[in-house]
Design a protein around this motif. Sequence first.
Motif, mmCIF file in Angstrom:
data_model
loop_
_atom_site.group_PDB
_atom_site.id
_atom_site.type_symbol
_atom_site.label_atom_id
_atom_site.label_comp_id
_atom_site.label_asym_id
_atom_site.label_seq_id
_atom_site.Cartn_x
_atom_site.Cartn_y
_atom_site.Cartn_z
ATOM 1 N N VAL A 351 10.362 -6.757 -1.499
ATOM 2 C CA VAL A 351 8.931 -6.025 -1.769
ATOM 3 C C VAL A 351 7.947 -7.334 -2.178
ATOM 4 O O VAL A 351 8.492 -7.868 -2.493
ATOM 5 C CB VAL A 351 9.487 -4.966 -2.981
ATOM 6 C CG1 VAL A 351 10.007 -3.769 -2.446
ATOM 7 C CG2 VAL A 351 9.839 -5.645 -4.186
ATOM 8 N N LEU A 360 7.873 1.140 -7.512
ATOM 9 C CA LEU A 360 8.039 1.847 -5.839
ATOM 10 C C LEU A 360 8.464 2.887 -6.216
ATOM 11 O O LEU A 360 9.720 2.761 -6.422
ATOM 12 C CB LEU A 360 8.258 1.648 -5.040
ATOM 13 C CG LEU A 360 8.441 1.437 -3.113
ATOM 14 C CD1 LEU A 360 7.342 1.632 -3.004
ATOM 15 C CD2 LEU A 360 9.100 -0.047 -2.812
ATOM 16 N N LEU A 415 7.613 7.236 1.408
ATOM 17 C CA LEU A 415 8.233 5.711 -0.104
ATOM 18 C C LEU A 415 6.328 5.881 -0.222
ATOM 19 O O LEU A 415 5.863 5.783 0.795
ATOM 20 C CB LEU A 415 7.852 4.505 0.677
ATOM 21 C CG LEU A 415 7.331 3.822 1.784
ATOM 22 C CD1 LEU A 415 6.081 3.359 1.945
ATOM 23 C CD2 LEU A 415 8.205 2.984 2.655
ATOM 24 N N ASN A 417 3.522 4.011 -3.620
ATOM 25 C CA ASN A 417 3.300 3.416 -5.317
ATOM 26 C C ASN A 417 2.850 4.620 -5.859
ATOM 27 O O ASN A 417 1.985 5.069 -6.467
ATOM 28 C CB ASN A 417 2.101 2.521 -4.498
ATOM 29 C CG ASN A 417 1.994 1.305 -6.155
ATOM 30 O OD1 ASN A 417 2.344 0.657 -6.489
ATOM 31 N ND2 ASN A 417 0.422 0.434 -5.175
ATOM 32 N N VAL A 424 1.661 -3.018 -4.314
ATOM 33 C CA VAL A 424 2.983 -3.674 -3.470
ATOM 34 C C VAL A 424 3.591 -3.570 -1.869
ATOM 35 O O VAL A 424 2.502 -2.670 -1.544
ATOM 36 C CB VAL A 424 3.473 -1.705 -3.906
ATOM 37 C CG1 VAL A 424 4.888 -2.305 -3.587
ATOM 38 C CG2 VAL A 424 3.809 -2.206 -5.585
ATOM 39 N N LEU A 426 5.570 -4.426 1.236
ATOM 40 C CA LEU A 426 6.204 -4.219 1.779
ATOM 41 C C LEU A 426 6.592 -4.405 3.048
ATOM 42 O O LEU A 426 6.496 -4.190 3.835
ATOM 43 C CB LEU A 426 6.683 -1.948 1.803
ATOM 44 C CG LEU A 426 6.392 -1.546 0.618
ATOM 45 C CD1 LEU A 426 6.740 -0.194 0.871
ATOM 46 C CD2 LEU A 426 6.700 -1.380 -0.824
#
Length: 516
Positions: A351, A360, A415, A417, A424, A426
Motif C-alpha cells: 500500500v 483501506l 477492496l 478506500n 490509496v 495498491l
Amino acid sequence: MGVSFDEFDLLVLIGLVIGYIRVGPITRKNQRVDTLFVFASSLLVISFTIGAIRGLTPWQMPDANAFTNYYSPYNALRIAKGALWAFLLYGLFGRITFAGNNVPRLFAFGMMTGVAGTVLVIIWERLAFPGLDNFGDVYRVTGPFSQMHVGGADIETYLVIGAPFLVMLFFAKVSVWVRIACVSLLLAATYSVMVTFSRVGYAGFALAFTFAVVAVTMNKSADRPSTLFKRVAAPLILLLAIFGIATPIFYSQFAQERMAVVGADLNTRQNHWEDALRMRDSDWATALLGMGIGRYPDTHFWRSDEAKAAPYWLGLEPANTFLRLGAGNPTYVEQFISPQVGNDYVVDLNVRSTKPNSQLTLSICEKWLLTSARCNAEVVNFNGNGTWQPVEVRIPSGDLGQGSWFASRPVKFSLYNTSPSAIVELDNIRMSGIAGNSLLANGDFSQKFDRWFFSVDNDLPWHIWSLPIQVLFDQGWLGVSAFEFLCYLGYGRPGNKLGEEILEQAFSSQLEPDLW
C-alpha cells in the motif's frame, strides 16, 4: 477491453457475423422506399456519430485506463457500440425478411428464449440469497445484467419488453407446448419483475401486458383469436394468474416501503435531473449537439454538487502497474473467489499514500453483483509517507459460500478506500490459504484490469435516471429530435400499418426451414 467490451458484445458480434454471412447480399428491385423512415434513421445515425466524436474529444492516446473505467473519453465507445449493434441488427433483420423469412415470429421465439434464461438466473439468485418467498428482505435482483453494477433499470426493461412477445406467441398458431411455455414464462416474468422492486417496472409490465393483449385480440388479420375463449376468457385467466403472483409481493413489507417514498424519490430524481442539466456547457454547440456520449460520469465528478463516487484508475511507473483508489462514496473493486469453508486466509499487499490516517477495507462477501449478504472484513490503517509499505491481513472465510449445489452463494473479494480524503495505491495483492496458492488472479495488475470489476452503492454519479434527459445531455436537441421523430414514425404516424403487418406475420405459422 476491460469494462468496455463484455460477453454480451461478443455474443452479438458473433451472431451478426454469422447472420450476414448466411444471408449474404441482396438485390432490391422495385421496392418502395420509406423516405421519412430513411430520413429519421439517418438523423439518428448523424446524432450518434456526432455525440461519439464529442465524447472522444479532446483526443487522447489510449492508455491503461482508456477502456477500464467510465471516466475515460473512450467511455463514448462503450455506449455508442450499443447503437451500432442496433443498426447492424436492423439491417440483418431486413435482409432476412427480404429473403422471405418470418422475422417477427423468429424474433418472438428468440425473445422467449431470452426471457427464459433471464428468469432462470433470477430464480437461482433468489434461491441463493433471500429465498423465493422472502419478500421482506431488501435484496433486489440483477439477474444476468452485469451492466447493473452501477445501478440502472436494465433487468425490468428487458422483462417488460419481453412480455408482449410471450403474449403474441401464446395467441399465435403454435403447439400446445409452446402455449404452456408462454404462460409459464409470463408468470415467471411477473415474479421476476416484482422482485426487482422497481415501481416503474411494475407499471411498465402492467401496461405492456395490457396493450399486448388488446393488440392481438383486436388484430384485424384473418388469424386473430376468433373464439370467445381466446378473445376474452384466456386473457382474463392470464390476468388473474398474474395478479395472483404479483399481489403478495406488492403488499410485502419492502415493496410497501418502496411505494411509501414515491414522492420523496421523485423529488430526488427531479433535483438530479436539474443538476445534470446545470452541469452542461452553456454554448450553443452543447445545446444543439450535447456534451458527448459517455461524458456524464466524468462531468458529474468534476462539476456536480451531489455526492461523488470514489474513482479508481490504474497508475503507471517504470515496469510497474498498480491500482489507485480515490475518496468518496464506496467503489468496490472486486473479483470472484472460491474459498474453502472454515479456513483463514492471509492477504498480502503493498500500500502507498501521501497522507496520514489513510485507510483501506478488505472484505470477502457473499455477493452476486450489487447486494452483499454475509461479509467478513478487515480494515487497514496506515500513515502514508509516499513509499510502498507491505501489509498482511488475516480474513476468516467462516461459512461463506455454503449452500446446496444448485443455489450456493458466490463469494467475492472486495477492496475499497475508506479514507476521508486520501488516495490509496495498491499493488501485488495476494490471498492465500493453507495450500499457499493465491485465490486472486492478476493481483499485480500486470494484465491491466483483467479479472477485476467494480460496483457501487450510489448510482447517481453514473447515469441520469431519465432517457430523454440523458439523450439531451449526451446528444443535445438534435438527438432528442431524432429520437422523437423515429418514435412518431413507429407509433403515431397516421395510416401506419407497421404494427398490423408485424402481427399478421407473427401469427403466420410459416417458418423458413433454412434458418433452423
